[in-house]
Write a protein that holds these residues in place. Structure first.
Motif, PDB file in Angstrom:
ATOM      1  N   HIS A  97       0.813  -1.221   0.000  1.00 29.18           N
ATOM      2  CA  HIS A  97       0.000   0.000   0.000  1.00 29.18           C
ATOM      3  C   HIS A  97       0.848   1.273   0.000  1.00 29.18           C
ATOM      4  O   HIS A  97       0.295   2.377  -0.023  1.00 29.18           O
ATOM      5  CB  HIS A  97      -0.934  -0.001   1.211  1.00 29.18           C
ATOM      6  CG  HIS A  97      -0.213  -0.076   2.527  1.00 29.18           C
ATOM      7  ND1 HIS A  97       0.365  -1.239   2.987  1.00 29.18           N
ATOM      8  CD2 HIS A  97       0.033   0.879   3.472  1.00 29.18           C
ATOM      9  CE1 HIS A  97       0.923  -1.001   4.162  1.00 29.18           C
ATOM     10  NE2 HIS A  97       0.734   0.264   4.473  1.00 29.18           N
ATOM     11  N   LEU A  98       2.172   1.122   0.026  1.00 25.81           N
ATOM     12  CA  LEU A  98       3.072   2.275  -0.013  1.00 25.81           C
ATOM     13  C   LEU A  98       3.768   2.350  -1.367  1.00 25.81           C
ATOM     14  O   LEU A  98       4.036   1.320  -1.994  1.00 25.81           O
ATOM     15  CB  LEU A  98       4.131   2.174   1.088  1.00 25.81           C
ATOM     16  CG  LEU A  98       3.652   2.147   2.538  1.00 25.81           C
ATOM     17  CD1 LEU A  98       4.852   2.082   3.480  1.00 25.81           C
ATOM     18  CD2 LEU A  98       2.784   3.360   2.863  1.00 25.81           C
ATOM     19  N   THR A  99       4.061   3.568  -1.815  1.00 27.69           N
ATOM     20  CA  THR A  99       4.852   3.726  -3.036  1.00 27.69           C
ATOM     21  C   THR A  99       6.270   3.225  -2.789  1.00 27.69           C
ATOM     22  O   THR A  99       6.679   2.990  -1.639  1.00 27.69           O
ATOM     23  CB  THR A  99       4.912   5.196  -3.478  1.00 27.69           C
ATOM     24  OG1 THR A  99       5.649   5.944  -2.485  1.00 27.69           O
ATOM     25  CG2 THR A  99       3.518   5.785  -3.640  1.00 27.69           C
ATOM     26  N   LEU A 100       7.034   3.093  -3.863  1.00 24.79           N
ATOM     27  CA  LEU A 100       8.418   2.649  -3.716  1.00 24.79           C
ATOM     28  C   LEU A 100       9.198   3.623  -2.842  1.00 24.79           C
ATOM     29  O   LEU A 100       9.974   3.203  -1.972  1.00 24.79           O
ATOM     30  CB  LEU A 100       9.092   2.520  -5.081  1.00 24.79           C
ATOM     31  CG  LEU A 100       8.405   1.636  -6.122  1.00 24.79           C
ATOM     32  CD1 LEU A 100       9.326   1.416  -7.327  1.00 24.79           C
ATOM     33  CD2 LEU A 100       7.950   0.315  -5.537  1.00 24.79           C
ATOM     34  N   LEU A 101       8.989   4.920  -3.058  1.00 19.43           N
ATOM     35  CA  LEU A 101       9.693   5.918  -2.247  1.00 19.43           C
ATOM     36  C   LEU A 101       9.284   5.817  -0.788  1.00 19.43           C
ATOM     37  O   LEU A 101      10.132   5.885   0.111  1.00 19.43           O
ATOM     38  CB  LEU A 101       9.412   7.322  -2.781  1.00 19.43           C
ATOM     39  CG  LEU A 101      10.174   8.457  -2.092  1.00 19.43           C
ATOM     40  CD1 LEU A 101      11.679   8.323  -2.328  1.00 19.43           C
ATOM     41  CD2 LEU A 101       9.686   9.821  -2.594  1.00 19.43           C
ATOM     42  N   GLN A 102       8.006   5.637  -0.518  1.00 18.19           N
ATOM     43  CA  GLN A 102       7.540   5.519   0.862  1.00 18.19           C
ATOM     44  C   GLN A 102       8.084   4.262   1.533  1.00 18.19           C
ATOM     45  O   GLN A 102       8.419   4.274   2.715  1.00 18.19           O
ATOM     46  CB  GLN A 102       6.012   5.519   0.894  1.00 18.19           C
ATOM     47  CG  GLN A 102       5.387   6.867   0.554  1.00 18.19           C
ATOM     48  CD  GLN A 102       3.890   6.784   0.351  1.00 18.19           C
ATOM     49  OE1 GLN A 102       3.349   5.739  -0.043  1.00 18.19           O
ATOM     50  NE2 GLN A 102       3.193   7.888   0.607  1.00 18.19           N
ATOM     51  N   ASN A 103       8.167   3.167   0.782  1.00 18.57           N
ATOM     52  CA  ASN A 103       8.752   1.947   1.320  1.00 18.57           C
ATOM     53  C   ASN A 103      10.192   2.173   1.751  1.00 18.57           C
ATOM     54  O   ASN A 103      10.592   1.770   2.856  1.00 18.57           O
ATOM     55  CB  ASN A 103       8.698   0.827   0.280  1.00 18.57           C
ATOM     56  CG  ASN A 103       7.497  -0.079   0.421  1.00 18.57           C
ATOM     57  OD1 ASN A 103       7.441  -0.927   1.295  1.00 18.57           O
ATOM     58  ND2 ASN A 103       6.509   0.148  -0.434  1.00 18.57           N
ATOM     59  N   VAL A 104      10.974   2.817   0.898  1.00 20.12           N
ATOM     60  CA  VAL A 104      12.387   3.033   1.213  1.00 20.12           C
ATOM     61  C   VAL A 104      12.547   4.033   2.350  1.00 20.12           C
ATOM     62  O   VAL A 104      13.447   3.906   3.185  1.00 20.12           O
ATOM     63  CB  VAL A 104      13.148   3.503  -0.044  1.00 20.12           C
ATOM     64  CG1 VAL A 104      14.595   3.851   0.286  1.00 20.12           C
ATOM     65  CG2 VAL A 104      13.114   2.417  -1.122  1.00 20.12           C
ATOM     66  N   ALA A 105      11.662   5.012   2.406  1.00 17.22           N
ATOM     67  CA  ALA A 105      11.764   6.060   3.438  1.00 17.22           C
ATOM     68  C   ALA A 105      11.323   5.584   4.817  1.00 17.22           C
ATOM     69  O   ALA A 105      11.610   6.247   5.826  1.00 17.22           O
ATOM     70  CB  ALA A 105      10.932   7.276   3.038  1.00 17.22           C
ATOM     71  N   LEU A 106      10.643   4.433   4.892  1.00 13.84           N
ATOM     72  CA  LEU A 106      10.050   3.994   6.155  1.00 13.84           C
ATOM     73  C   LEU A 106      11.045   3.917   7.311  1.00 13.84           C
ATOM     74  O   LEU A 106      10.756   4.417   8.412  1.00 13.84           O
ATOM     75  CB  LEU A 106       9.350   2.652   5.950  1.00 13.84           C
ATOM     76  CG  LEU A 106       8.465   2.167   7.092  1.00 13.84           C
ATOM     77  CD1 LEU A 106       7.374   3.182   7.423  1.00 13.84           C
ATOM     78  CD2 LEU A 106       7.836   0.820   6.735  1.00 13.84           C
ATOM     79  N   PRO A 107      12.247   3.316   7.153  1.00  6.75           N
ATOM     80  CA  PRO A 107      13.187   3.285   8.284  1.00  6.75           C
ATOM     81  C   PRO A 107      13.596   4.684   8.751  1.00  6.75           C
ATOM     82  O   PRO A 107      13.833   4.901   9.947  1.00  6.75           O
ATOM     83  CB  PRO A 107      14.387   2.515   7.724  1.00  6.75           C
ATOM     84  CG  PRO A 107      13.822   1.698   6.616  1.00  6.75           C
ATOM     85  CD  PRO A 107      12.758   2.546   6.004  1.00  6.75           C
ATOM     86  N   LEU A 108      13.678   5.622   7.815  1.00  8.96           N
ATOM     87  CA  LEU A 108      14.036   6.991   8.186  1.00  8.96           C
ATOM     88  C   LEU A 108      12.926   7.616   9.025  1.00  8.96           C
ATOM     89  O   LEU A 108      13.187   8.258  10.053  1.00  8.96           O
ATOM     90  CB  LEU A 108      14.279   7.822   6.929  1.00  8.96           C
ATOM     91  CG  LEU A 108      15.431   7.348   6.037  1.00  8.96           C
ATOM     92  CD1 LEU A 108      15.440   8.118   4.720  1.00  8.96           C
ATOM     93  CD2 LEU A 108      16.771   7.507   6.749  1.00  8.96           C
ATOM     94  N   LEU A 109      11.686   7.428   8.610  1.00  8.56           N
ATOM     95  CA  LEU A 109      10.555   7.966   9.364  1.00  8.56           C
ATOM     96  C   LEU A 109      10.478   7.353  10.755  1.00  8.56           C
ATOM     97  O   LEU A 109      10.264   8.057  11.753  1.00  8.56           O
ATOM     98  CB  LEU A 109       9.256   7.710   8.601  1.00  8.56           C
ATOM     99  CG  LEU A 109       9.035   8.523   7.325  1.00  8.56           C
ATOM    100  CD1 LEU A 109       7.856   7.971   6.538  1.00  8.56           C
ATOM    101  CD2 LEU A 109       8.820   9.993   7.664  1.00  8.56           C
TER     102      LEU A 109
END
Length: 227
Positions: A97-109
């Motif tokens: 349900h997340l975009t590719l960018l959101q998937n990669v950004a998840l650990p940062l968030l």
């Protein structure tokens, strides 16, 4: 960086790992090879705290960056894993349900860090321009690259990779392994890669063979002569 001290694991009284001991150093890229079913993926899951080793009184079988995993409750283990580890799973675990960018950004968030590096890592794994795509729009090999970018984005101290090149073509696999090498050297991280690929193993600093007798350092020529 990582110490294994007589680490053991059994399932339904069937021993999988028996009293493994080894020290992995910061800045070291290590591959682990061995026959199917010998416990390579189990070992990574134990190190990450996703599974629990057999307990022995007074023994800390896994120590990550000076912290005994056995002394952590679930919340503390999750915080340590989130901040200090990056895990590349065989099954990707990319969130649909997340975009590719959101998937990669998840650990940062999750770690309260700026998210600028997420796009940089997507570019680094060859997926620049696909930031707003969703996982169902890309191939299995591309999802593997998203998972690799996500594991590296927050510059973890310990990278655990379970067959990270298994779904990649040879040229992409070489590029991904080179990226892993660069990130490890740049950040001083320790990386442990489980692989069946002799080519991938040769790109690491050290090759360990996991067998019923434990872990032992080997060379590719020794590995080939044993098959």
């Amino acid at each position: 960086m990582l110490e294994l001290n007589k680490l053991s694991k059994s399932y339904a009284e069937r021993p999988v790992l028996h009293e493994l001991s080894w020290t992995f150093k910061a800045g070291e890229f290590v591959s682990i090879m061995g026959d199917s079913g010998v416990g390579k993926s189990t070992l990574l899951n134990l190190i990450a705290g996703l599974d629990v080793p057999d307990s022995k009184p007074g023994l800390s079988p896994i120590i990550v960056d000076g912290i005994a995993m056995s002394g952590l409750d679930d919340d503390a283990a999750t915080r340590l894993r989130r901040a200090r580890m990056g895990f590349i799973f065989q099954a990707f675990h990319v969130l649909p349900h997340l975009t590719l960018l959101q998937n990669v950004a998840l650990p940062l968030l999750l770690n309260g860090m700026p998210t600028d590096r997420a796009k940089e890592m997507l570019d680094a794994v060859g997926l620049g321009g696909r930031e707003h795509d969703f996982p169902h729009q890309i191939s299995g090999g591309q999802m593997q690259r998203v998972a690799i970018a996500r594991a590296l984005v927050h510059r973890p101290a310990l990278v655990l990779a379970d067959e990270p090149t298994g779904n990649l073509d040879p040229d992409t696999a070489d590029a991904i392994l080179s990226l892993l090498q660069r990130e490890i050297k740049a950040t001083g991280a320790c990386a442990i890669m489980v692989t069946h690929s002799q080519h991938a193993a040769k790109m690491t600093d050290k090759i360990l063979l996991l067998s019923k007798d434990g872990l032992q350092e080997t060379t590719m020529s020794t590995r080939l002569s044993n098959n």
